[in-house]
Design a protein around this motif. Structure first.
Motif, PDB file in Angstrom:
ATOM      1  N   LYS A 231       7.836   0.201  -1.385  1.00 53.77           N
ATOM      2  CA  LYS A 231       6.990   0.608  -2.505  1.00 53.77           C
ATOM      3  C   LYS A 231       7.658   0.229  -3.816  1.00 53.77           C
ATOM      4  O   LYS A 231       7.022  -0.329  -4.714  1.00 53.77           O
TER       5      LYS A 231
ATOM      6  N   ASP B 144      -0.742   8.573  -6.145  1.00 59.41           N
ATOM      7  CA  ASP B 144      -0.456   7.936  -4.854  1.00 59.41           C
ATOM      8  C   ASP B 144      -1.712   7.824  -4.013  1.00 59.41           C
ATOM      9  O   ASP B 144      -1.982   6.779  -3.417  1.00 59.41           O
TER      10      ASP B 144
ATOM     11  N   ASN C 203      -3.477   4.364  -2.943  1.00 63.99           N
ATOM     12  CA  ASN C 203      -3.676   4.109  -1.520  1.00 63.99           C
ATOM     13  C   ASN C 203      -5.118   3.726  -1.244  1.00 63.99           C
ATOM     14  O   ASN C 203      -5.397   2.802  -0.497  1.00 63.99           O
TER      15      ASN C 203
ATOM     16  N   VAL D 265      -3.909  -0.214  -1.327  1.00 64.94           N
ATOM     17  CA  VAL D 265      -3.224  -0.423  -0.053  1.00 64.94           C
ATOM     18  C   VAL D 265      -4.210  -0.560   1.094  1.00 64.94           C
ATOM     19  O   VAL D 265      -4.209  -1.545   1.833  1.00 64.94           O
ATOM     20  N   LYS D 266      -5.106   0.440   1.222  1.00 62.32           N
ATOM     21  CA  LYS D 266      -6.039   0.403   2.351  1.00 62.32           C
ATOM     22  C   LYS D 266      -6.964  -0.801   2.289  1.00 62.32           C
ATOM     23  O   LYS D 266      -7.141  -1.488   3.296  1.00 62.32           O
TER      24      LYS D 266
END
Lengths: 663, 517
Positions: free
Chosen positions: A169, A589, A593, A597-598
């Motif tokens: 990260k 966060d 995400n 990220v997803k």
């Protein structure tokens, strides 16, 4: 040979020896080599700094090696030494040397010590390359080098899944910033045809009125360049939006947090702004953004700091917040003030982290403050060191007496200069800074009270339970569980002692040079004489505002955690949504995400399964193979061996040929 | 070196060794191949040492007329020199990497590699269009055999796919070549590089060459042969595939498309940019979700090669030199990454990422090398990856900020998928007992990884060694392209400087203000 060569390359040499030698070398040899190298570097750095302080030194550049020559784009390995570098040299090498020494004690039981010390020295080398850079690309080298070291050190205990995740990260979020930094360098090369920092700074004012196209927009050249570079600074210095990696970086061993994630690496963004301050001064819009982001970060991070239970996370958010102060100081044009806060902060924040490390060491790796309490008498030296750090960060000092801890001098200067700048944005930054100062005082004293005052709550900690082999029920009345915290070894206490001196005196001793001495800076940063005069002329209520909110914060923490300890729970019960929001770190966060990220993984799978396999292969090679196979089947039926088939085809061919020829 | 046919000798040595391999036993074949490639490498060093920087553009030329104007003509410039060096440097490493992994038909295997080396040197040294074509296409055959005979379970599918893709593109290129020779009256490459083809014809010729080079590169969307070929190829096959064969596309662009069809290159640059931008984002994301180590690295290759193409079509010195350095660097780094996969594949016989974990514990030196190559792949400054990437992207920024922005996101995505890979392989706890029991690098593995590591750092810290031989050639090419070069979208416009600094504050009147000293 110039001493700067030794200062910079000795840590690299030590890192290589300790890293490659590793187990062949043994713990003591590896530790001695790296620590020795750093003490030599530190010892050589102070004379340089003192020479600039006394005005007897001049800026110089030591050429090391050519690097790249590509058309008009050239950049070299070279070490620049000027007043700004000198400040960074003492900060980096002093803190690094002390952290090396401290790690002798802290990492005593770790099986992998040579690797740890090699990483620490490698980090120091990269950081030194960053601050001695004479061109932007070498700065980027250092920039990425410290990123690598940070990645390795956050992931030092790589067996823990959380450490591996935090390391990635940190690197990837920093890379988002680096994207901006790189585009900024490209833009600078396009405009100035050079990456040499002195040449850019000299040419920047003439470009202030020019405009440039960027992604279809037409913008002021200097604004867009400065904004891109600042995106890089935001990543490295964990400013709002790109801050999410810093709290997670606390997965690394505590000495790392002190060196990299408090005193040095995270301040690289501030350093970059100061190094390029003449360029930033030609970019008003960019500076406005810097001020807004800095002020917002200093407030936002401070709110989160008030709710966290993990002692290192509290200090991490505090770092984030203090970096915000530095940025808005730079944003309003007081680069020397930003550097001053960077300088004092390095000492007191390293002290706080190492103090926290000492507490964690004493409490058998427990980091949750809910399980501390009453430690004041058990680890008195750590306690007094932490006390000095807390007084420094909260900024205790009285203007009319002219005395105060380090933070008093620098943080008050930041607030005063923001007020003195007098624009709407800078005054808003001032007020946000004042509120953040209140919160700083509150969470710092909260940390102190939870840790050192009150009754011991140790037995509730799983770490302590494992040590004393008791459950809370078995321990009964004795909430210590029979555990005896022990003061840290001398190798850890010496750094605490030395940093305490810095936290107490660094402000008092160096304020005149940093704040008022244009000759000291000698053109290495943009020094705004008029702004400094205006800063000193602000009303008294401004000068006392920081002290007043510090006392309010202290009183609040005292009431909530000592006088009436049930207040926090009541507050949480009264405003559960507010607490949840802040405690969960404003949900950044979760947000990232969900939106980055997803989707990245989702798109990856779709591109792979639906794109490559489902479309390109299906209609491409597999499709061609299918067509070939089908047509060969068709051809096979024609080639039946019967004469009449061939005769028919011949006839058809003849007809076609005749038709072609005749018509 | 006057008149000494060193290039022919460099092809003759592996050719002879390759023929020899058919007639000796397994172990002798290994040694013969190793010695043959080492001698060739030594000749390569000699070649580099004698290459006169700033001398004539084409050096070490040889020419023999064969028939119908078809010539056996060799000669190199700096660009070809560097690519030949890359090939001869990787070859002995490939032989060593196959030392124990290949146990069946060793003689034939070694011969295939040695013939491959002949063809690779030939393709970079050829100065005749048809000679180039022969080498270019013949290179497919040994690779096809290496995958098809010594490959993994699904090797037949992979080798057909590989052959089909690469051959289809080549047919169009051959037709274009006939037309060019008829038009220009010569098949001499240096002459053709100066020849001005009619602008209208350039487009068609460019597209015909593009069909071949885009597949070789490989560019999106004709990249899907690469992951399969890599996954099925033996380790050394992957190294040569990534290290040298993928460079043929880039070499083709820089040797043919750009200098011979400059106008078409400029007109169709948008196509290259569009495909490259898609490739960077698309294949990086695909790399992120792979479970197979080799597939992951294969997809990352596509993303890296996209940086090459945008650099080449930036039409400026930084872009061209950057693209060349990315090619060299990628040849070393992805080659090394495949070797790293090979090291653990040899021990555990799986490329499944999840079967590993915590290798830093039992294989610390392996983890160190793997880390270095991972970082070089990500483009960490100080490694070769950075220099190339930085220069190419700096080059493209001068043409289009959009393309630069999209392609620079590759540094974020690249960090994402490579570190995610590294974490799953080297970090974490030791989940599997068999993976935890693997031994660290042995001497042979040190010998294959350490030289690459050294060159990766060398190219990162002092790339001048590699840039200097190519400088004059790139400058010539840049001059040739100058008339066609596109205008950038930055369009810097001077304006009157803004009157005061951003934070100009009027001088305060003295004595005012409560706190004034």
């Amino acid at each position: 040979m110039h001493s700067i060569l030794i200062i910079v390359f000795l840590p690299l040499l030590a890192a290589i020896i300790a890293g490659l030698g590793n187990r062949m070398l043994g713990n003591v040899a590896a530790k001695s080599i790296t620590t020795g190298a750093l003490f030599i570097s530190a010892a050589l750095s102070w004379p340089i700094f003192l020479a600039f302080l006394s005005g007897s030194a001049e800026a110089e550049v030591v050429h090391v090696l050519d690097w790249v020559r590509s058309g008009d784009m050239t950049f070299d390995w070279a070490l620049r030494v000027d007043a700004l570098t000198a400040v960074m040299l003492v900060v980096i090498n002093t803190v690094s040397a002390l952290v090396h020494l401290y790690s002798w004690g802290y990492m005593e039981e770790d099986p992998d010590q040579p690797r740890f010390f090699a990483y620490l020295s490698l980090f120091t080398f990269a950081m030194l390359m960053l601050v001695t850079a004479n061109n932007l690309v070498q700065m980027f080298f250092g920039w990425e080098g410290v990123g690598l070291a940070s990645y390795l050190l956050i992931g030092f205990w790589f067996k823990k899944p959380t450490a591996g995740a935090a390391a990635i990260k940190a690197f990837v979020v920093n890379r988002v910033g680096d994207l901006g930094f790189m585009l900024g360098i490209f833009g600078i090369y396009l405009v100035f045809q050079t990456t040499s920092i002195p040449e850019i700074l000299a040419a920047a004012p003439a470009m202030s009125g020019s405009s440039i196209g960027f992604l279809g927009m037409r913008l002021y050249t200097m604004d867009i360049i400065a904004i891109l570079l600042f995106v890089g600074a935001m990543g490295k210095s964990a400013q709002l939006l790109l801050h999410t990696w810093l709290p997670d970086a606390m997965e690394g061993p505590t000495p790392v947090s002190a060196l990299i994630h408090a005193a040095t690496m995270v301040t690289a963004g501030v350093f970059m702004l100061c190094r390029l301050s003449p360029l930033f001064e030609t970019a008003p819009t960019a500076l406005m953004i810097v001020t807004v982001v800095g002020a917002a970060t200093c407030f936002f991070a401070a709110t989160i700091g008030t709710t966290q239970w993990d002692i290192k996370r509290v200090i991490a958010y505090s770092t984030c917040s203090q970096l915000g102060y530095m940025f808005f100081a730079a944003g309003v044009g007081a680069y020397n003030v930003a550097m001053f806060h960077l300088f004092t902060h390095a000492f007191f924040k390293a002290l706080l982290f190492l103090g926290a490390g000492s507490v964690i060491h004493a409490m058998h790796h427990e980091q949750d403050m809910r399980y501390y309490g009453g430690l004041r008498k058990h680890i008195p030296i750590t306690f007094w060191a932490m006390m000095a750090g807390t007084l420094a960060i909260t900024g205790l000092g009285v203007y009319h007496l002219g005395v105060g801890f380090a933070g008093f001098w620098s943080k008050d200067a930041v607030l005063e200069v923001a007020f003195a700048r007098g624009t709407e944005i800078s005054v808003t930054a001032f007020w946000l800074g004042v509120v953040a100062a209140l919160l700083t005082s509150f969470y710092s004293w909260r940390l102190m009270f939870l840790t050192f005052w009150g009754k011991p709550r140790w037995i509730e900690s799983e770490h302590i339970q494992h040590t004393v082999h008791k459950t809370p029920a078995e321990a009964g009345e004795d909430t210590t569980g029979g555990y005896h915290p022990h003061e840290s070894p001398i190798t850890m206490l010496i750094p605490l002692g030395l940093l305490t001196i810095g936290a107490v005196a660094a402000g008092q001793a160096f304020a005149p040079s940093f704040l008022d001495d244009a000759a000291f800076w000698a053109g290495s940063i943009f020094y705004n004489e008029n702004l400094m005069s205006a800063m000193h002329a602000v009303p008294y209520w401004v000068k006392y505002s920081a002290l007043i909110v510090m006392i309010i914060g202290f009183a609040g923490a005292y009431v909530a955690y000592i006088a009436k300890p049930d207040i926090p729970a009541k507050f949480v019960a009264a405003f559960p949504w507010l607490h949840r929001f802040v405690y969960n770190k404003w949900y950044f966060d979760e947000l990232y995400n969900a939106i980055f990220v997803k989707p990245a993984f989702w798109f990856g799978r779709q591109f792979w399964k639906l794109g490559d396999v489902g479309t390109i292969d299906r209609f491409g090679p597999n499709g061609v193979a299918w067509v070939v196979e089908r047509s060969s089947v068709a051809a096979k039926t024609i080639q039946s061996g019967y004469l009449y088939t061939y005769a028919l085809i011949m006839l058809l061919g003849l007809v076609a040929a005749v038709t072609w020829v005749l018509f | 070196m006057d008149g000494f046919p060193i290039l022919s000798l460099m092809m003759l040595v592996p050719l002879a060794a390759g023929i020899g391999c058919f007639f000796v036993g397994a172990n002798a074949a290994r040694w013969l191949a190793l010695i043959g490639t080492l001698v060739t490498f030594a000749l390569g060093v000699l070649l580099w040492a004698n290459y006169e920087i700033g001398g004539p553009q084409w050096q070490f030329t040889e020419s023999v007329d064969l028939f119908a104007g078809f010539k056996y003509a060799l000669g190199i410039d700096g660009i070809a020199l560097m690519l030949i060096m890359l090939s001869v440097f990787l070859m002995p490493i490939c032989i060593m990497a196959s030392w124990t992994a290949i146990q069946k038909r060793v003689g034939e295997y070694m011969a295939a590699f040695l013939f491959m080396e002949v063809l690779m040197i030939g393709v970079f040294a050829a100065q005749d269009l048809f000679l180039f074509y022969i080498f270019f296409e013949a290179g497919l055959i040994p690779m096809y055999l290496i995958i098809g005979v010594w490959g993994g379970d699904n090797r037949i599918y992979a080798s057909y796919k590989f052959f089909l893709y690469t051959l289809l593109g080549s047919v169009l290129m051959l037709i274009a070549m006939f037309w060019m020779v008829a038009e220009a009256g010569t098949s001499d490459i240096p002459t053709l590089m100066q020849y001005d083809f009619p602008v209208g014809a350039q487009t068609w010729l460019w597209l015909a060459f593009f069909a071949s080079f885009a597949v070789k590169m490989p560019m999106w969307p004709v990249h899907t042969w690469l992951p399969d070929a890599h996954v099925q190829a033996p380790t050394a096959g992957s190294v040569i595939l990534a290290g040298v064969l993928l460079k043929l596309g880039g070499y083709g662009f820089i040797r043919f498309s750009l200098p011979m069809f400059p106008d078409a290159s400029a007109q169709l640059a948008w196509l290259v940019f569009a495909l490259s931008m898609v490739a960077v984002v698309y294949t990086s994301l695909v790399a992120l979700v792979q479970h197979d180590m080799k597939k992951l690295i294969a997809y990352s290759s596509v993303a890296h090669m996209a940086i090459v193409t945008v650099g080449l079509f930036a039409f400026n010195i930084q872009g061209l030199e950057g693209a060349m350095i990315v090619m060299l660097s990628h040849g070393l780094v992805s080659g090394a990454l495949f070797l790293c996969v090979g090291v653990i594949y040899d021990r555990l016989h799986t490329r499944e990422i999840d079967r590993y974990g915590g290798l830093s514990i039992n294989m610390p030196y392996y983890a160190l090398f793997f880390l270095l190559f991972t970082m070089a792949s990500i483009g960490l400054p100080g490694t070769s990856g950075f220099v190339g990437e930085f220069l190419s992207l700096a080059g493209i920024y001068q043409v289009s900020t959009w393309v630069a922005l999209i392609c620079t996101t590759g540094i974020i995505l690249g960090a994402g998928y490579m570190l995610y890979l590294y974490r799953r392989v080297a970090f974490g706890d030791q989940k599997n007992a068999d993976a935890a029991a693997m031994l660290d690098l042995d001497k042979r593995e040190w010998a294959i990884l350490a030289p690459i590591a050294a060159v990766v750092l060398w190219m990162g810290v002092y790339p001048e060694s590699f840039l200097a031989p190519m400088r004059a050639d790139i400058a010539t090419l840049d001059a040739r392209l100058a008339s066609a070069a596109p205008e950038g979208d930055s369009q810097l416009q001077a304006g009157p400087p803004r009157a005061a600094a951003a934070n100009a504050v009027p001088e305060p009147e003295h004595g005012e203000g409560e706190g004034a000293h």
